[in-house]
Write a protein that holds these residues in place. Structure first.
Motif, PDB file in Angstrom:
ATOM      1  N   SER A 362      35.539  38.773  43.459  1.00 32.39           N
ATOM      2  CA  SER A 362      36.981  39.903  43.354  1.00 32.39           C
ATOM      3  C   SER A 362      37.798  39.281  42.681  1.00 32.39           C
ATOM      4  O   SER A 362      38.932  40.072  42.619  1.00 32.39           O
ATOM      5  CB  SER A 362      37.076  40.106  44.725  1.00 32.39           C
ATOM      6  N   ARG A 364      40.733  38.133  40.096  1.00 28.65           N
ATOM      7  CA  ARG A 364      41.436  38.583  38.790  1.00 28.65           C
ATOM      8  C   ARG A 364      42.263  37.126  38.366  1.00 28.65           C
ATOM      9  O   ARG A 364      42.904  36.622  38.942  1.00 28.65           O
ATOM     10  CB  ARG A 364      42.273  39.545  39.078  1.00 28.65           C
ATOM     11  N   SER A 400      38.095  44.148  34.501  1.00 28.11           N
ATOM     12  CA  SER A 400      37.891  44.641  35.713  1.00 28.11           C
ATOM     13  C   SER A 400      37.256  43.562  36.634  1.00 28.11           C
ATOM     14  O   SER A 400      37.100  42.351  36.109  1.00 28.11           O
ATOM     15  CB  SER A 400      36.804  45.929  35.884  1.00 28.11           C
ATOM     16  N   THR A 401      37.259  43.733  38.056  1.00 36.85           N
ATOM     17  CA  THR A 401      36.328  42.466  38.965  1.00 36.85           C
ATOM     18  C   THR A 401      35.351  43.301  39.349  1.00 36.85           C
ATOM     19  O   THR A 401      34.724  44.337  39.264  1.00 36.85           O
ATOM     20  CB  THR A 401      37.513  42.340  40.081  1.00 36.85           C
ATOM     21  N   THR A 405      34.787  40.899  34.688  1.00 32.42           N
ATOM     22  CA  THR A 405      34.589  41.475  33.403  1.00 32.42           C
ATOM     23  C   THR A 405      35.861  41.375  32.390  1.00 32.42           C
ATOM     24  O   THR A 405      36.608  41.818  32.642  1.00 32.42           O
ATOM     25  CB  THR A 405      34.008  42.887  33.558  1.00 32.42           C
TER      26      THR A 405
END
Length: 456
Positions: A362, A364, A400-401, A405
């Motif tokens: 998850s 970032r 994104s997570t 990505t």
């Protein structure tokens, strides 16, 4: 105060009377496996439902049969009896077409001694004659039967109304229930592996109770069973699944359905715990499950179960690590947790490893940090030449997570060779401490304003 959300409605009855079909109909979606065979359901399956404004937990159970306690059928019955002991309302399902059998009468008499509210549901009562056939269930002495056809949806609305009326009013909260436990979305943890790897035993150990059927028989678990768990960090939804074998070896229709349910659980999970029988070593099918999880972008933790049966632990650990490095390189640095679900040895390290994998999955990363990394990676190993010209990668950002990505922009970036993409993934993993999680890099070419000699 106890809320409707904690009200448990347990569906019981002898095998093949349509309990799982009724369960799915009341839930409003397909949760439990259904096949035209007796004994498909083995473990209790739970799902939330809203019936006439009442929020309940519906529980599907294995078919009730007379059997010795040590047999699989006996253990299935014990699980159903445990579910009844915690029920706020019991739905006793009978087959209206087959009529009331001695087994129905026996279990109805047992239910009367349990002190739980009961509704008799006469299933398979479709058509004009169905209502008349259902009346035979008056013989059970549990009140007026409710005629339904779970397969065709007939009488379901009436049954929902009866359930809402029969549920007790709000009372004191049950022991161990927390009012705010459901305030956050749970971490979805799917337990996958080959048959007899010890998946259900691990879940029972985590729960501290014999919630799932276990035993020496392979393939006991068939459905994807969802079970809530609360640890120090928050809510977890455990998903026990059927053992996955190679597709070529799956022949029985029920096993095909069970395998499909397990793969569906993998796709919906946040973290996949791949349980391996460490005494047998890492199998090709284990690696295939790991590759599937990576392809679906799931975080993965490897559980080396039955570690107490491994004779040379150091040698076994090195062999497994080498095999993972060679055959599952796309998840480099994946966490491995040696434990024994049967004895509890090492189990305390499992959930922290899951939480760590979820945090990495998850994560970032700031755009400025990413572009400093990109500049250093390009300087250390410049992109290759293509048609005599070097590819130019200009900048990157995290799109994104879950999984992490990145989008990478540059002239002809979409033509970047796979080998260089792998170099970037490995460099990113090392720089930002992202072991064992899938990483995606999406390549976006930037438009040349002088392409074809035309200025834009």
């Amino acid at each position: 105060m106890k809320t409707d959300k904690s009200r448990r409605v347990v569906v019981i009855g002898r095998p093949n009377v349509g309990k799982s079909t009724l369960f799915n109909r009341l839930v409003g979606r397909r949760v439990a496996l259904i096949a035209d065979l007796p004994g498909v359901t083995r473990d209790a399956q739970e799902a939330p439902a809203r019936l006439r404004g009442r929020d309940v937990i519906l529980v599907d159970t294995a078919g009730l049969e007379e059997a010795a306690p040590e047999t699989l059928a006996g253990r299935m019955r014990a699980g159903a009896e445990t579910a009844v002991a915690g029920a706020d309302l019991v739905l006793l399902v009978v087959d209206a077409r087959a009529g009331i059998t001695p087994a129905d009468a026996h279990f109805a008499a047992w239910l009367r001694r349990q002190g739980r509210p009961v509704l008799v549901v006469a299933n398979k009562a479709e058509g004009r004659s169905g209502g008349a056939e259902a009346l035979e269930a008056f013989r059970l002495g549990l009140g007026a039967p409710i005629a339904v056809s779970a397969e065709h949806g007939e009488g379901i609305a009436d049954l929902m109304g009866h359930i809402a009326e029969a549920l007790p009013d709000d009372a004191e909260e049950k022991d161990g229930e927390a009012g705010d436990a459901s305030s956050a979305l749970p971490l979805r943890l799917a337990i996958l592996g080959r048959p007899n790897a010890g998946k259900s035993t691990l879940i029972n150990r985590l729960l501290g109770a014999e919630r799932q059927l276990t035993g020496p028989e392979p393939g006991i678990t068939r459905d994807a069973i969802r079970i809530p768990l609360l640890d120090a960090a928050g809510a977890i939804e455990l998903i026990d699944t059927a053992g996955l074998r190679r597709r070529a070896r799956i022949e029985a229709p029920v096993e095909k359905l069970a395998a499909a349910a397990a793969l569906a659980a993998l796709r919906r999970a946040d973290v996949v715990a791949l349980v391996i029988d460490a005494a047998l070593g890492l199998h090709d099918q284990d690696l295939q499950i790991g590759r599937l999880a990576e392809q679906e972008g799931r975080a993965v933790v490897i559980v080396l179960n039955k570690w107490d049966a491994v004779r040379a632990p150091d040698e076994a650990r090195r062999a497994i690590a080498d095999r993972l490095e060679a055959s599952l390189a796309q998840l480099r640095g994946i966490a491995t947790v040696p434990l024994s679900a049967a004895t509890g040895q090492g189990v305390q390290r499992f959930l922290p490893a899951v939480r760590r994998a979820h945090e990495i999955w998850s994560r970032r990363i700031g755009t400025s940090d990413i572009n400093r990394w990109l500049a250093a990676a390009l300087e250390r190993n410049p992109p290759p030449l293509l048609d005599g010209r070097r590819l130019k990668l200009r900048y990157a950002t995290q799109a994104s997570t879950r999984p992490p990505t990145l989008v990478l922009f540059g002239g002809r970036a979409d033509r970047l060779p796979d080998a260089y993409r792998r170099y970037l993934v490995n460099s990113l993993r090392e720089t930002f401490d992202l072991p064992g999680t899938p990483i995606r890099i999406d390549l976006r070419p930037t438009q040349n304003p002088y392409e074809d000699g035309k200025r834009r």
